[in-house]
Design a protein around this motif. Structure first.
Motif, PDB file in Angstrom:
ATOM      1  N   GLY A 117     -37.726  -1.813 -18.694  1.00  0.00           N
ATOM      2  CA  GLY A 117     -39.148  -1.823 -18.346  1.00  0.00           C
ATOM      3  C   GLY A 117     -39.974  -0.884 -19.211  1.00  0.00           C
ATOM      4  N   GLN A 118     -39.348   0.211 -19.644  1.00  0.00           N
ATOM      5  CA  GLN A 118     -40.085   1.180 -20.462  1.00  0.00           C
ATOM      6  C   GLN A 118     -40.491   0.584 -21.803  1.00  0.00           C
ATOM      7  OE1 GLN A 118     -38.393   5.167 -20.601  1.00  0.00           O
ATOM      8  NE2 GLN A 118     -36.945   4.479 -19.056  1.00  0.00           N
ATOM      9  N   LEU A 120     -41.151  -2.600 -22.309  1.00  0.00           N
ATOM     10  CA  LEU A 120     -42.300  -3.457 -22.003  1.00  0.00           C
ATOM     11  C   LEU A 120     -43.564  -2.613 -21.879  1.00  0.00           C
ATOM     12  CD1 LEU A 120     -41.268  -6.080 -19.314  1.00  0.00           C
ATOM     13  CD2 LEU A 120     -41.888  -6.449 -21.696  1.00  0.00           C
ATOM     14  N   ALA A 121     -43.440  -1.493 -21.140  1.00  0.00           N
ATOM     15  CA  ALA A 121     -44.607  -0.650 -20.926  1.00  0.00           C
ATOM     16  C   ALA A 121     -45.151  -0.128 -22.253  1.00  0.00           C
ATOM     17  CB  ALA A 121     -44.254   0.508 -20.005  1.00  0.00           C
ATOM     18  N   ALA A 122     -44.253   0.247 -23.150  1.00  0.00           N
ATOM     19  CA  ALA A 122     -44.689   0.760 -24.448  1.00  0.00           C
ATOM     20  C   ALA A 122     -45.358  -0.336 -25.260  1.00  0.00           C
ATOM     21  CB  ALA A 122     -43.492   1.327 -25.210  1.00  0.00           C
ATOM     22  N   ARG A 123     -44.777  -1.547 -25.203  1.00  0.00           N
ATOM     23  CA  ARG A 123     -45.388  -2.662 -25.917  1.00  0.00           C
ATOM     24  C   ARG A 123     -46.762  -2.968 -25.322  1.00  0.00           C
ATOM     25  NH1 ARG A 123     -43.952  -4.424 -30.571  1.00  0.00           N
ATOM     26  NH2 ARG A 123     -44.021  -6.629 -30.087  1.00  0.00           N
ATOM     27  N   ALA A 124     -46.871  -2.836 -24.003  1.00  0.00           N
ATOM     28  CA  ALA A 124     -48.151  -3.129 -23.342  1.00  0.00           C
ATOM     29  C   ALA A 124     -49.234  -2.141 -23.760  1.00  0.00           C
ATOM     30  CB  ALA A 124     -47.976  -3.107 -21.826  1.00  0.00           C
ATOM     31  N   LEU A 125     -48.819  -0.945 -24.219  1.00  0.00           N
ATOM     32  CA  LEU A 125     -49.806   0.022 -24.714  1.00  0.00           C
ATOM     33  C   LEU A 125     -50.267  -0.327 -26.122  1.00  0.00           C
ATOM     34  CD1 LEU A 125     -48.363   3.495 -23.639  1.00  0.00           C
ATOM     35  CD2 LEU A 125     -50.388   2.353 -22.739  1.00  0.00           C
ATOM     36  N   GLY A 126     -49.595  -1.282 -26.753  1.00  0.00           N
ATOM     37  CA  GLY A 126     -49.968  -1.664 -28.107  1.00  0.00           C
ATOM     38  C   GLY A 126     -49.073  -1.072 -29.181  1.00  0.00           C
ATOM     39  N   MET A 127     -47.921  -0.543 -28.790  1.00  0.00           N
ATOM     40  CA  MET A 127     -47.007   0.004 -29.789  1.00  0.00           C
ATOM     41  C   MET A 127     -46.296  -1.112 -30.540  1.00  0.00           C
ATOM     42  SD  MET A 127     -45.051   3.269 -28.302  1.00  0.00           S
ATOM     43  CE  MET A 127     -45.902   4.574 -27.457  1.00  0.00           C
ATOM     44  N   THR A 128     -45.994  -0.853 -31.809  1.00  0.00           N
ATOM     45  CA  THR A 128     -45.185  -1.795 -32.569  1.00  0.00           C
ATOM     46  C   THR A 128     -43.724  -1.591 -32.202  1.00  0.00           C
ATOM     47  OG1 THR A 128     -44.835  -0.228 -34.348  1.00  0.00           O
ATOM     48  CG2 THR A 128     -46.776  -1.631 -34.516  1.00  0.00           C
ATOM     49  N   GLN A 131     -42.481   1.656 -33.488  1.00  0.00           N
ATOM     50  CA  GLN A 131     -42.979   2.791 -32.703  1.00  0.00           C
ATOM     51  C   GLN A 131     -42.202   2.931 -31.407  1.00  0.00           C
ATOM     52  OE1 GLN A 131     -47.202   1.773 -32.622  1.00  0.00           O
ATOM     53  NE2 GLN A 131     -47.669   3.689 -33.677  1.00  0.00           N
ATOM     54  N   TYR A 135     -40.404   6.356 -30.579  1.00  0.00           N
ATOM     55  CA  TYR A 135     -40.931   7.261 -29.554  1.00  0.00           C
ATOM     56  C   TYR A 135     -40.321   7.073 -28.170  1.00  0.00           C
ATOM     57  CZ  TYR A 135     -44.381   8.190 -33.120  1.00  0.00           C
ATOM     58  OH  TYR A 135     -44.978   8.536 -34.299  1.00  0.00           O
ATOM     59  N   ILE A 136     -39.726   5.919 -27.921  1.00  0.00           N
ATOM     60  CA  ILE A 136     -39.169   5.684 -26.582  1.00  0.00           C
ATOM     61  C   ILE A 136     -37.642   5.578 -26.632  1.00  0.00           C
ATOM     62  CG2 ILE A 136     -39.259   4.247 -24.512  1.00  0.00           C
ATOM     63  CD1 ILE A 136     -41.954   5.498 -25.313  1.00  0.00           C
ATOM     64  N   PRO A 139     -35.554   8.915 -28.596  1.00  0.00           N
ATOM     65  CA  PRO A 139     -35.511  10.202 -27.884  1.00  0.00           C
ATOM     66  C   PRO A 139     -34.640  10.143 -26.635  1.00  0.00           C
ATOM     67  CG  PRO A 139     -37.775   9.609 -28.410  1.00  0.00           C
ATOM     68  CD  PRO A 139     -36.926   8.426 -28.778  1.00  0.00           C
TER      69      PRO A 139
ATOM     70  N   ASN B  55     -51.227 -10.608 -21.869  1.00  0.00           N
ATOM     71  CA  ASN B  55     -51.152  -9.720 -23.038  1.00  0.00           C
ATOM     72  C   ASN B  55     -49.955 -10.061 -23.934  1.00  0.00           C
ATOM     73  OD1 ASN B  55     -49.033  -8.657 -21.626  1.00  0.00           O
ATOM     74  ND2 ASN B  55     -49.767  -6.545 -21.660  1.00  0.00           N
ATOM     75  N   LEU B  57     -46.859 -10.261 -23.491  1.00  0.00           N
ATOM     76  CA  LEU B  57     -45.509  -9.713 -23.349  1.00  0.00           C
ATOM     77  C   LEU B  57     -44.563 -10.890 -23.190  1.00  0.00           C
ATOM     78  CD1 LEU B  57     -45.950  -6.632 -20.986  1.00  0.00           C
ATOM     79  CD2 LEU B  57     -45.379  -6.625 -23.404  1.00  0.00           C
ATOM     80  N   ASN B  80     -51.143  -6.159 -31.055  1.00  0.00           N
ATOM     81  CA  ASN B  80     -51.118  -4.749 -30.680  1.00  0.00           C
ATOM     82  C   ASN B  80     -52.530  -4.197 -30.487  1.00  0.00           C
ATOM     83  OD1 ASN B  80     -48.329  -4.507 -30.593  1.00  0.00           O
ATOM     84  ND2 ASN B  80     -48.215  -4.226 -32.816  1.00  0.00           N
ATOM     85  N   ARG B  83     -53.559  -5.503 -27.018  1.00  0.00           N
ATOM     86  CA  ARG B  83     -52.881  -4.825 -25.906  1.00  0.00           C
ATOM     87  C   ARG B  83     -53.490  -3.465 -25.610  1.00  0.00           C
ATOM     88  NH1 ARG B  83     -46.846  -6.419 -27.836  1.00  0.00           N
ATOM     89  NH2 ARG B  83     -46.755  -8.493 -26.900  1.00  0.00           N
ATOM     90  N   GLN B  84     -54.045  -2.816 -26.658  1.00  0.00           N
ATOM     91  CA  GLN B  84     -54.698  -1.534 -26.415  1.00  0.00           C
ATOM     92  C   GLN B  84     -55.880  -1.692 -25.471  1.00  0.00           C
ATOM     93  OE1 GLN B  84     -55.696   0.602 -30.072  1.00  0.00           O
ATOM     94  NE2 GLN B  84     -54.021  -0.482 -31.075  1.00  0.00           N
ATOM     95  N   PHE B  90     -47.080  -1.914 -13.923  1.00  0.00           N
ATOM     96  CA  PHE B  90     -45.894  -2.673 -13.524  1.00  0.00           C
ATOM     97  C   PHE B  90     -45.487  -2.353 -12.090  1.00  0.00           C
ATOM     98  CE2 PHE B  90     -45.821  -2.179 -18.057  1.00  0.00           C
ATOM     99  CZ  PHE B  90     -45.361  -3.394 -18.542  1.00  0.00           C
ATOM    100  N   ASN B  94     -42.297   1.960 -14.658  1.00  0.00           N
ATOM    101  CA  ASN B  94     -41.880   2.014 -16.067  1.00  0.00           C
ATOM    102  C   ASN B  94     -42.446   3.212 -16.811  1.00  0.00           C
ATOM    103  OD1 ASN B  94     -40.473  -0.307 -15.603  1.00  0.00           O
ATOM    104  ND2 ASN B  94     -41.990  -1.652 -16.518  1.00  0.00           N
ATOM    105  N   PHE B  96     -42.134   6.546 -19.012  1.00  0.00           N
ATOM    106  CA  PHE B  96     -41.160   6.950 -20.019  1.00  0.00           C
ATOM    107  C   PHE B  96     -40.390   8.147 -19.477  1.00  0.00           C
ATOM    108  CE2 PHE B  96     -44.862   5.376 -22.629  1.00  0.00           C
ATOM    109  CZ  PHE B  96     -44.381   4.075 -22.658  1.00  0.00           C
ATOM    110  N   HIS B  98     -38.323  10.312 -20.547  1.00  0.00           N
ATOM    111  CA  HIS B  98     -38.099  11.572 -21.256  1.00  0.00           C
ATOM    112  C   HIS B  98     -39.380  12.360 -21.457  1.00  0.00           C
ATOM    113  CE1 HIS B  98     -39.539   8.761 -24.176  1.00  0.00           C
ATOM    114  NE2 HIS B  98     -39.553   9.644 -25.145  1.00  0.00           N
ATOM    115  N   VAL B 112     -50.782   5.362 -30.825  1.00  0.00           N
ATOM    116  CA  VAL B 112     -51.400   4.052 -31.023  1.00  0.00           C
ATOM    117  C   VAL B 112     -52.858   4.217 -31.441  1.00  0.00           C
ATOM    118  CG1 VAL B 112     -51.956   1.847 -29.970  1.00  0.00           C
ATOM    119  CG2 VAL B 112     -49.828   3.017 -29.357  1.00  0.00           C
TER     120      VAL B 112
END
Ligand SMILES: Nc1ncnc2c1ncn2[C@@H]1O[C@H](COP(=O)(O)OP(=O)(O)O)[C@@H](O)[C@H]1O
Ligand SMILES: [Mg+2]
Lengths: 231, 255, 233
Positions: A117-118, A120-128, A131, A135-136, A139, B55, B57, B80, B83-84, B90, B94, B96, B98, B112
């Motif tokens: 899910g993380q 997906l969430a990162a992609r939903a923010l517009g990350m490539t 990226q 970043y996800i 780490p 979006n 996905l 991308n 999506r911004q 969700f 979801n 992150f 870390h 971004v």
């Protein structure tokens, strides 16, 4: 008794020199194995099918081959092809390739342990995709990999003694030379063994400190058995 | 709840199939600026699939979607960038794992949107304050309750300054006593004029906060209208049945 | 680069011929490798079970001795352990031929690793099992013999088959002290005809095939021996 202790004391500088070569070997091969292992793992998890299959084949091959056999084949193979590489370099290369297969498995496990899910969430923010990996995925995966990686360290540290067979003057060969010169076989090899023991425990202890330093609540790698077989 | 006449999202004849099963069978609707649209319906109906198509996905098979004047579904669109402008919340947060709450909210701004660190931090703290979590900024997801995690994830989406917010059952994974705090944040957002699409089983929320309700079943829109109509005078028998079952389950349509 | 030479060497100039020529001796070496592996793994099995029992059920002294042994072996290279046995023991007037030294060395090495598999397996069998056995009047030893060990042996099969493969691969280390197994046989052949690379390529191929076949067989055996609900946690 005293003269024997004295003998070890006098041999210590040579043994330490050998231990340093062993550590250099270990560090270099781990570095090579790290980079290649990461690439192989990412290829297996995110790559298109042909790449993933190629990477799996690579991993299977190197895991099935005995490291000593691999070392000898490369040693004579490079000479046969007219490539001149010093024994140390050959050892780093072969151990590194071998380790990359094992490290890729560690990384693959920890990449797959990340909750999808993380991503997906990162992609939903517009990350490539890159990226997201940077970043996800990494780490988290690298943190989760530390326990497995610590086991890999103790495994390859011991494996580096096989470089003896192609003439690298690491700790085992250094001990060998002292032992044959002084005829104090048992004493010298026990000392050598204790130095290995020290290096094993020192390294895994440092990695445990690193793990603790980088730890994040709720994100922990599986504790594997310490110093277990690297299979 | 000032709904303008400007259309923010337009969905036209959306189709999606997985294998032999057609999940979305031609879905069309529009959402105007400032409008809050609730999508209700039984599970497995394709509600999440629909949201994810918006979006991209999930890639739709057929049909077109616009965000204002930009066609999202066009192959020439930089997805991308789109999506911004679309926040997504969700069901299971979801976050992150870390990163601290602050870093969760800040990451998109830094990497971004490429804001400078100071600006990103200020903006992130502002969003955390907006969802009532400023004092938890340094905590990791595992140290937060479900309701707090979901509020962080809303803040993370809001920080990107979206034109549209998509919520996919944002309270379904929460213990009952934590649902209220999340719904409150969402209600405030709607009142401030955020355009949003909310997939939910919270009929009370759909009824009192949303401007439009869509009842979906088996990949098609069965009925659409203002909440008063859907909840008090549904035109379709299926809608009536569904609402009956829901109130049986949850004890009354308003919670 | 001597690619042409390599290709020629491999194709016409008798690579296959070489393979045929040396096959009998390599097969002999392979047999020794298997013998070495099986004896070492057997020794390791016996030693491993004893060490594991010592670590789980032993008194303080037994616990510390077996723990120290396991830690020492797992923290040091098998090559150095072989040196200790082959070159070090004569200090105490114990002289072994290279193959015996290799069997004992690899076996004692494997024992330390197998001990941990067994310990894990024994500990994963619930305390309840021990209590239940005691409750029907069994002695401690009987409980271990009839209740704990049969289950532990079953659970331990997956890590144990890894250990078998591992020992097969690492038996090649015996070549360094000159035990006449597959690698050493290759070494002897190559030192006569000077075709080191080609000979060891064939040796490597034999190892690869053996490892892959045995892995496959073990996989099949594992599936057959599986008991539902009885797995290492
Ligand atoms: N990635 C996928 N692959 C295959 N089937 C899927 C996938 N995602 C969803 N589905 C199927 O599509 C249907 C609709 O799912 P979803 O959109 O999640 O429904 P809802 O959100 O309304 O409960 C379900 O039957 C689900 O099994
Ligand atoms: Mg859903």
């Amino acid at each position: 008794m005293l003269d024997k202790l004295l003998l070890i004391w006098e041999s210590l500088p040579l043994l330490i020199r050998g231990a340093i070569v062993t550590l250099e070997l270990t560090m270099s091969l781990l570095a090579i194995g790290f980079v290649l292992g990461l690439i192989v793992a990412l290829g297996q998890v995110y790559g298109p099918r042909p790449i993933a299959m190629l990477m799996s084949g690579y991993e299977r091959f190197f895991r099935a081959m005995p490291i000593l056999v691999l070392l000898i084949v490369f040693f004579y193979g490079l000479a046969f092809l007219g490539v001149s590489l010093p024994a140390f370099g050959t050892a780093v290369l072969v151990f590194g390739l071998h380790s990359s297969a094992y490290q890729s498995q560690i990384f693959r496990g920890s990449i797959q342990a990340i909750k999808p899910g993380q991503i997906l969430a990162a992609r939903a923010l517009g990350m490539t995709r890159l990226q997201v990996i940077r970043y996800i995925t990494l780490p988290q995966a690298l943190r989760l990999a530390i326990p497995g990686w610590s086991n890999e360290y103790s495994g390859v540290l011991k494996d580096t003694s096989f470089a003896f067979a192609i003439g690298v003057t690491e700790l085992a060969r250094q001990g060998w030379q002292i032992a044959t010169r002084t005829r104090e076989m048992f004493l010298v090899f026990i000392s050598v063994a204790l130095i290995y023991l020290l290096l094993t425990y020192l390294g895994t202890w440092l990695l445990e400190l690193l793990e603790r330093y980088l730890s994040v609540p709720g994100l922990a790698g599986q504790r594997r058995e310490e110093h277990g077989r690297v299979v | 709840m000032a709904v303008s006449s400007k259309i923010i999202v337009r969905v036209e004849d959306l189709h999606k199939r997985y294998g032999s099963e057609e999940i979305l069978k031609g879905v069309s609707f529009t959402v105007r600026q400032g409008e809050a649209l609730a999508i209700i319906g039984p599970s497995g109906t394709g509600k999440s699939t629909l949201l994810r198509c918006i979006n991209r996905l999930t890639e739709p098979d057929r049909g077109r979607i616009w965000l204002e004047e930009t066609e999202i579904t066009s192959p020439h669109t930089d997805i991308n960038k789109i999506r911004q402008q679309i926040g997504f919340v969700f069901q299971d947060f979801n976050l992150f794992a870390h990163l601290t709450a602050l870093d969760n909210v800040r990451l998109g701004l830094l990497k971004v949107k490429k804001l400078p660190k100071k600006e990103a931090t200020e903006r992130a703290m502002h969003e955390l304050a907006r969802v009532g979590l400023a004092e938890h900024a340094q905590k990791y997801p595992a140290q937060l309750s479900g309701g707090q995690q979901q509020r962080v994830s809303i803040a993370r989406a809001l920080a990107m300054d979206p034109k549209l917010m998509l919520f996919d059952e944002p309270t379904s994974a929460l213990d009952p006593e934590l649902i209220g705090e999340v719904l409150q944040v969402m209600q405030k957002l709607a009142e401030e004029g955020m355009t949003m699409i909310v997939v939910t089983h919270e009929m009370g929320f759909a009824r009192s906060v949303c401007d439009q309700v869509i009842f979906m079943e088996k990949g098609v829109i069965v009925e659409q209208g203002p909440p008063e109509q859907i909840f008090t005078n549904p035109q379709q028998p299926r809608t009536r049945q569904f609402l009956g079952k829901i109130s049986e389950l949850y004890g009354g349509a308003g919670r | 680069m001597k690619w042409e030479q390599l290709c020629q060497g491999l194709a016409e100039e008798g690579f296959l011929r070489l393979a045929c020529d040396i096959a009998p001796r390599l097969i002999q070496g392979t047999a020794t490798t298997f013998q070495l592996t099986m004896l070492a793994i057997g020794l390791g099995l016996a030693g491993g079970i004893l060490l594991a029992l010592g670590r789980v059920y032993g008194n303080k002294l037994i616990y510390w001795v077996s723990t120290a042994y396991v830690q020492f072996v797992r923290g040091t290279p098998v090559l150095v352990q072989l040196f200790l046995i082959y070159y070090g023991l004569p200090t105490f007037e114990i002289r072994l031929d290279s193959l015996t030294a290799a069997i004992i060395g690899l076996g004692l090495n494997s024992a330390a690793y197998q001990a941990e598999y067994f310990r894990g397996a024994i500990q994963s069998i619930s305390r309840g099992q021990m209590l239940a056995a005691r409750a029907i009047g069994m002695t401690n030893l009987q409980a271990i013999r009839y209740v704990i060990l049969p289950q532990a042996l079953r659970i331990v099969i997956p890590p144990w088959s890894n250990e078998l493969i591992y020992t097969l691969k690492y038996s090649s280390v015996a070549f360094i002290i000159g035990a006449p197994e597959l690698m050493a046989t290759g070494q002897i052949i190559a030192s006569r005809n000077f075709r080191y690379f080609e000979v060891f390529l064939i040796v490597a191929f034999i190892y690869l095939v053996c490892v892959l076949i045995i892995s496959k067989l073990l996989d099949i055996a594992e599936q057959k021996l599986k008991i539902p609900g009885l797995e290492m946690r």
